[in-house]
Write a protein that holds these residues in place. Structure first.
Motif, mmCIF file in Angstrom:
data_model
loop_
_atom_site.group_PDB
_atom_site.id
_atom_site.type_symbol
_atom_site.label_atom_id
_atom_site.label_comp_id
_atom_site.label_asym_id
_atom_site.label_seq_id
_atom_site.Cartn_x
_atom_site.Cartn_y
_atom_site.Cartn_z
ATOM 1 N N THR A 13 0.834 -1.200 0.000
ATOM 2 C CA THR A 13 0.000 0.000 0.000
ATOM 3 C C THR A 13 0.869 1.251 0.000
ATOM 4 O OG1 THR A 13 -1.675 -1.235 1.249
ATOM 5 C CG2 THR A 13 -1.909 1.161 1.171
ATOM 6 N N PHE A 17 1.079 4.065 -3.013
ATOM 7 C CA PHE A 17 0.779 5.467 -2.739
ATOM 8 C C PHE A 17 1.968 6.359 -3.071
ATOM 9 C CE2 PHE A 17 -2.936 5.255 0.532
ATOM 10 C CZ PHE A 17 -3.667 4.526 -0.389
ATOM 11 N N ASP A 156 -5.247 -3.797 0.779
ATOM 12 C CA ASP A 156 -3.932 -3.320 0.389
ATOM 13 C C ASP A 156 -3.953 -2.882 -1.073
ATOM 14 O OD1 ASP A 156 -3.772 -5.616 -1.176
ATOM 15 O OD2 ASP A 156 -2.315 -6.621 0.111
ATOM 16 N N TYR A 157 -2.787 -2.584 -1.620
ATOM 17 C CA TYR A 157 -2.737 -2.047 -2.973
ATOM 18 C C TYR A 157 -3.133 -3.080 -4.023
ATOM 19 C CZ TYR A 157 -1.339 1.598 -6.229
ATOM 20 O OH TYR A 157 -1.346 2.606 -7.183
ATOM 21 N N HIS A 190 -6.698 1.796 9.738
ATOM 22 C CA HIS A 190 -6.876 1.460 8.321
ATOM 23 C C HIS A 190 -5.530 1.553 7.621
ATOM 24 C CE1 HIS A 190 -8.392 1.438 4.221
ATOM 25 N NE2 HIS A 190 -9.561 1.052 4.698
ATOM 26 N N GLU A 192 -4.622 2.247 4.642
ATOM 27 C CA GLU A 192 -4.395 3.427 3.806
ATOM 28 C C GLU A 192 -4.046 4.644 4.652
ATOM 29 O OE1 GLU A 192 -7.755 4.040 1.295
ATOM 30 O OE2 GLU A 192 -7.397 2.220 0.116
ATOM 31 N N ASP A 193 -4.679 4.745 5.824
ATOM 32 C CA ASP A 193 -4.384 5.868 6.712
ATOM 33 C C ASP A 193 -2.956 5.786 7.237
ATOM 34 O OD1 ASP A 193 -7.001 6.592 6.294
ATOM 35 O OD2 ASP A 193 -7.721 5.803 8.208
ATOM 36 N N ALA A 195 -0.423 4.275 5.726
ATOM 37 C CA ALA A 195 0.471 4.577 4.605
ATOM 38 C C ALA A 195 0.586 6.078 4.387
ATOM 39 C CB ALA A 195 -0.037 3.888 3.338
ATOM 40 N N ASN A 196 -0.529 6.774 4.445
ATOM 41 C CA ASN A 196 -0.498 8.230 4.283
ATOM 42 C C ASN A 196 0.250 8.908 5.428
ATOM 43 O OD1 ASN A 196 -1.856 8.664 1.789
ATOM 44 N ND2 ASN A 196 -3.815 8.227 2.766
#
Length: 273
Positions: A13, A17, A156-157, A190, A192-193, A195-196
């Motif tokens: 992920t 990103f 995931d990605y 989460h 994605e959170d 990863a960001n």
């Protein structure tokens, strides 16, 4: 940016990103990968790490590797190898865990001291190795960020959901029911959170430990009920189970994190389960 473990749930992920944002990124994997920017690297072999570091010269390195049963080997050999060749100017982002606190009082802040687990505790190898990894990072690499996170979920990605929920779905398929602890609390994050958050921390002038996630703790029972509903399954298959701490003394009932610092520092909005 060099992502060590770029094919895992978090690593893939983060890698995706970073690519989307135009970041010059290289990922590593234990195995040959068809993606030209994910290369084979064995952290157990110092020459393998040294070659990648010397050729790519990363300004940020993200350690996403974990192993429940062999975390001690990853830390004692793999992380040690990395720290021995990494430039002091490079920022090291080390992914740790919320499972470092044995007393189970919850709402842990960055200044709370981790507690090593007794050797006969189920997660002692993993937890004690993560504590050791944090200490090695702090002592040997000044330019670091240690991220403590609760259990990850989401897709995931590659659009795969987290393994723990995959296991629950398989058990429900076999037994039509899954018992989930109603008094075991975590700060679920989460993927994605996270990863960001890592991408933000990679460019922020921040060093030290940081706890990430939403301002909410959730029991495993409510987590799985919500996840099954969100995924289109019948959440009634999840039934509550209360853990008896007298029978399972080394299971902290509340390892939730106080994430006020991260929520104030970062732009990412951590979603709740």
């Amino acid at each position: 940016m060099l992502i060590i473990g770029a094919t895992g749930f978090l690593g893939s992920t983060l890698f995706g990103f970073a690519k989307e944002r135009g970041i010059h990124v290289l990922g590593t994997s234990r195995y040959t990968n068809k993606h030209p920017q994910i290369i084979e690297m064995n952290v157990m072999e110092i020459d393998s790490i040294k070659q990648v570091i010397s050729e790519f010269l990363p300004d940020v390195v993200v350690w996403t590797l974990l192993s429940r049963d062999e975390e001690d080997i990853l830390i004692n050999i793999g992380l040690t190898n990395l720290l021995s060749v990494l430039s002091p100017k490079a920022k090291l982002i080390f992914l740790s865990t919320d499972a470092l606190f044995l007393d189970g009082k919850g709402n842990y802040t960055e200044i709370d001291e981790p507690t090593p687990f007794p050797e006969n505790a189920a997660l002692s190898t993993y937890v004690n190795a993560k504590i050791h990894g944090e200490t090695k990072t702090q002592e040997l690499h000044k330019n670091h960020v240690i991220i403590r996170t609760g259990p990850l979920y989401g897709r995931d990605y590659h659009h795969q959901i987290e393994q723990r929920t995959q296991r629950v779905l398989r058990e429900i398929q076999d037994k039509n029911v899954f018992l989930a602890a109603s008094n075991l609390y975590k700060t679920f994050v989460h993927v994605e959170d996270l990863a960001n958050a890592i991408l933000e921390l990679s460019i922020k002038n921040y060093q030290g430990i940081i706890h990430v996630g939403p301002d909410q703790k959730t029991s495993y029972y409510m987590f799985y009920k919500t996840r099954l509903k969100d995924l289109g399954y019948d959440e009634r298959a999840i039934q509550p189970l209360e853990i008896d701490p007298t029978k399972q003394p080394f299971v902290p009932l509340d390892s939730s994190l106080n994430t006020e610092k991260a929520r104030s520092l970062l732009d990412v909005k951590f979603r709740t389960v």
